[in-house]
Design an enzyme around this catalytic site. Structure first.
Site, short mmCIF file in Angstrom:
data_model
loop_
_atom_site.label_atom_id
_atom_site.label_comp_id
_atom_site.label_asym_id
_atom_site.label_seq_id
_atom_site.Cartn_x
_atom_site.Cartn_y
_atom_site.Cartn_z
N VAL A 1 34.07 2.69 -20.02
CA VAL A 1 33.19 3.23 -18.97
C VAL A 1 33.88 4.27 -18.09
CG1 VAL A 1 31.63 1.24 -18.90
CG2 VAL A 1 33.63 1.31 -17.36
N ASN B 1 28.12 -3.93 -15.54
CA ASN B 1 28.85 -5.17 -15.23
C ASN B 1 30.35 -5.04 -15.47
OD1 ASN B 1 29.21 -8.32 -15.33
ND2 ASN B 1 29.91 -7.57 -17.32
N TYR C 1 40.67 -4.33 -4.81
CA TYR C 1 39.46 -4.75 -5.55
C TYR C 1 38.25 -4.71 -4.63
CZ TYR C 1 36.29 -7.98 -8.06
OH TYR C 1 35.22 -8.58 -8.67
N LYS D 1 34.61 -2.76 -4.87
CA LYS D 1 33.31 -3.42 -4.94
C LYS D 1 32.42 -3.04 -3.76
CE LYS D 1 33.60 -5.55 -8.87
NZ LYS D 1 32.64 -5.27 -9.96
N1 LIG Z 1 34.15 -13.94 -12.19
C1 LIG Z 1 33.94 -13.83 -10.88
O1 LIG Z 1 34.22 -14.77 -10.11
C2 LIG Z 1 33.33 -12.57 -10.33
C3 LIG Z 1 32.96 -12.56 -8.97
C4 LIG Z 1 32.39 -11.40 -8.45
C5 LIG Z 1 32.20 -10.30 -9.25
N2 LIG Z 1 32.59 -10.33 -10.56
C6 LIG Z 1 32.34 -9.12 -11.35
O2 LIG Z 1 31.58 -9.46 -12.48
C7 LIG Z 1 31.87 -8.57 -13.57
C8 LIG Z 1 32.18 -9.38 -14.81
O3 LIG Z 1 33.31 -10.19 -14.56
P1 LIG Z 1 33.74 -11.44 -15.47
O4 LIG Z 1 34.18 -12.50 -14.56
O5 LIG Z 1 32.70 -11.70 -16.48
O6 LIG Z 1 35.06 -10.85 -16.14
P2 LIG Z 1 35.47 -10.52 -17.64
O7 LIG Z 1 35.14 -11.66 -18.54
O8 LIG Z 1 36.89 -10.04 -17.57
O9 LIG Z 1 34.50 -9.33 -18.02
C9 LIG Z 1 34.76 -8.00 -17.74
C10 LIG Z 1 34.29 -7.19 -18.95
O10 LIG Z 1 34.39 -5.82 -18.63
C11 LIG Z 1 34.89 -5.12 -19.76
N3 LIG Z 1 35.61 -3.94 -19.29
C12 LIG Z 1 36.64 -3.89 -18.43
N4 LIG Z 1 37.04 -2.63 -18.25
C13 LIG Z 1 36.22 -1.86 -19.02
C14 LIG Z 1 36.12 -0.47 -19.27
N5 LIG Z 1 36.98 0.41 -18.72
N6 LIG Z 1 35.15 -0.04 -20.11
C15 LIG Z 1 34.30 -0.91 -20.68
N7 LIG Z 1 34.33 -2.22 -20.48
C16 LIG Z 1 35.29 -2.69 -19.67
C17 LIG Z 1 35.79 -6.11 -20.49
O11 LIG Z 1 35.82 -5.90 -21.90
P3 LIG Z 1 36.94 -4.99 -22.62
O12 LIG Z 1 38.27 -5.44 -22.05
O13 LIG Z 1 36.77 -5.27 -24.06
O14 LIG Z 1 36.61 -3.58 -22.27
C18 LIG Z 1 35.13 -7.45 -20.19
O15 LIG Z 1 34.26 -7.86 -21.23
C19 LIG Z 1 33.01 -7.69 -13.07
O16 LIG Z 1 32.50 -6.46 -12.59
C20 LIG Z 1 33.60 -8.49 -11.92
O17 LIG Z 1 34.28 -7.68 -11.00
C21 LIG Z 1 33.14 -11.43 -11.11
#
Ligand SMILES: NC(=O)c1ccc[n+]([C@@H]2O[C@H](COP(=O)([O-])OP(=O)(O)OC[C@H]3O[C@@H](n4cnc5c(N)ncnc54)[C@H](OP(=O)(O)O)[C@@H]3O)[C@@H](O)[C@H]2O)c1
Length: 254
Positions: A65, A91, A159, A163
């Site tokens: 992205v 996401n 971070y 956000k």
């Molecule tokens: N988990 C929490 O507690 C939490 C809380 C608040 C917000 N969030 C937000 O929710 C979202 C999803 O988080 P998650 O917890 O599901 O984490 P996750 O499992 O690490 O998912 C993040 C995904 O983003 C992809 N990604 C990262 N950098 C990328 C790039 N440059 N281009 C394309 N894809 C990319 C990764 O796949 P690849 O590495 O294959 O690219 C991965 O599948 C994030 O934006 C995170 O900040 C999470």
């Protein structure tokens, strides 16, 4: 089963794991054909397999992205394969932190800014440019975090800045494009059941104990609970909801 997204095409970035995979599955279960994107092919292929196994339709497209050409090609792939882009969920994101700001590597700052802010900006541009050509427009949901405009936490300054940018970009873009027929909103999760919410060295059992002691609800959110909020905002149920930032956080910021 309801089918709020019957025959609609949805795009989810970061759909190979965690929250993104849950959103992709939920959209597919409500009738959308889903384009799942991320940098690594293997986890995307697994998401497609899970969707197809449940009777849905999906396409995996690798894309970074932070790369404008990749993001444009991603939107083009969705339109080529399914004819339109009706829903997009931005996401993809990374967390790099845990230490005080002064000790964060500059590379970690740039990585978070790239994926979390530039990534959402580039995706919004490519998605809106497509959706505004469509008679039915479209709906976009960006995934921010309560660690943006809603809450502060030590070890997460960089971070949180990225956000907060997602929340503010969402509101500005929503105003710019609602008259183009494109509705843009955000969801700000609190701690969710993925590795991202584990503190350095923390086990899942320790996280459960921490949540029981500190969160009003007594537990963190499931990925399905975040997906439910995203689907609401992306659906016609939210047809007059514009530029909002829906907090789903077990009461953390109540
Ligand atoms: N988990 C929490 O507690 C939490 C809380 C608040 C917000 N969030 C937000 O929710 C979202 C999803 O988080 P998650 O917890 O599901 O984490 P996750 O499992 O690490 O998912 C993040 C995904 O983003 C992809 N990604 C990262 N950098 C990328 C790039 N440059 N281009 C394309 N894809 C990319 C990764 O796949 P690849 O590495 O294959 O690219 C991965 O599948 C994030 O934006 C995170 O900040 C999470």
């Amino acid at each position: 089963m309801t089918s709020r997204f019957h025959d609609r095409t949805a795009l989810v970035t970061g759909a190979g794991s965690g929250i993104g995979r849950a959103i992709a599955l939920a959209l597919a279960m409500e009738g959308a054909q889903v384009v799942v994107a991320g940098r690594r092919r293997e986890p995307l292929t697994e998401t497609v397999r899970l969707i197809e196994e449940a009777g849905g339709k999906a396409l995996a497209v690798t894309a970074d992205v932070t790369d404008a050409a990749d993001v444009q090609a991603l939107v083009a792939a969705a339109v080529d394969r399914f004819g339109s882009l009706d829903v997009a969920v931005n996401n993809a994101g990374v967390f790099r932190g845990g230490q005080p700001l002064a000790d964060l590597a500059e590379a970690d700052w740039h990585e978070q800014l790239g994926a979390n802010v530039t990534g959402v900006f580039l995706a919004l541009q490519a998605e809106v440019r497509q959706m505004r050509t469509q008679p039915a427009g479209g709906a976009i949901v960006n995934i921010a975090s309560i660690f943006g405009v809603h809450a502060r936490h030590p070890g997460a300054a960089a971070y949180s800045a990225t956000k907060a940018a997602v929340s503010v970009l969402t509101r500005g873009a929503a105003l710019d494009h609602i008259r183009d027929g494109v509705r843009i909103n955000a969801v700000s999760p609190g701690a969710v059941e993925t590795p991202m919410s584990l503190r350095p060295g923390e086990t899942e059992a320790e996280r459960t104990e921490r949540a029981a002691a500190t969160l009003p609800l007594g537990r963190i959110s499931t990925t399905d609970e975040i997906a439910a909020a995203v689907l609401y905002l992306a659906s016609d149920d939210a047809s007059s909801v514009v530029g909002t930032d829906l907090v789903v956080d077990s009461g953390a910021t109540a």
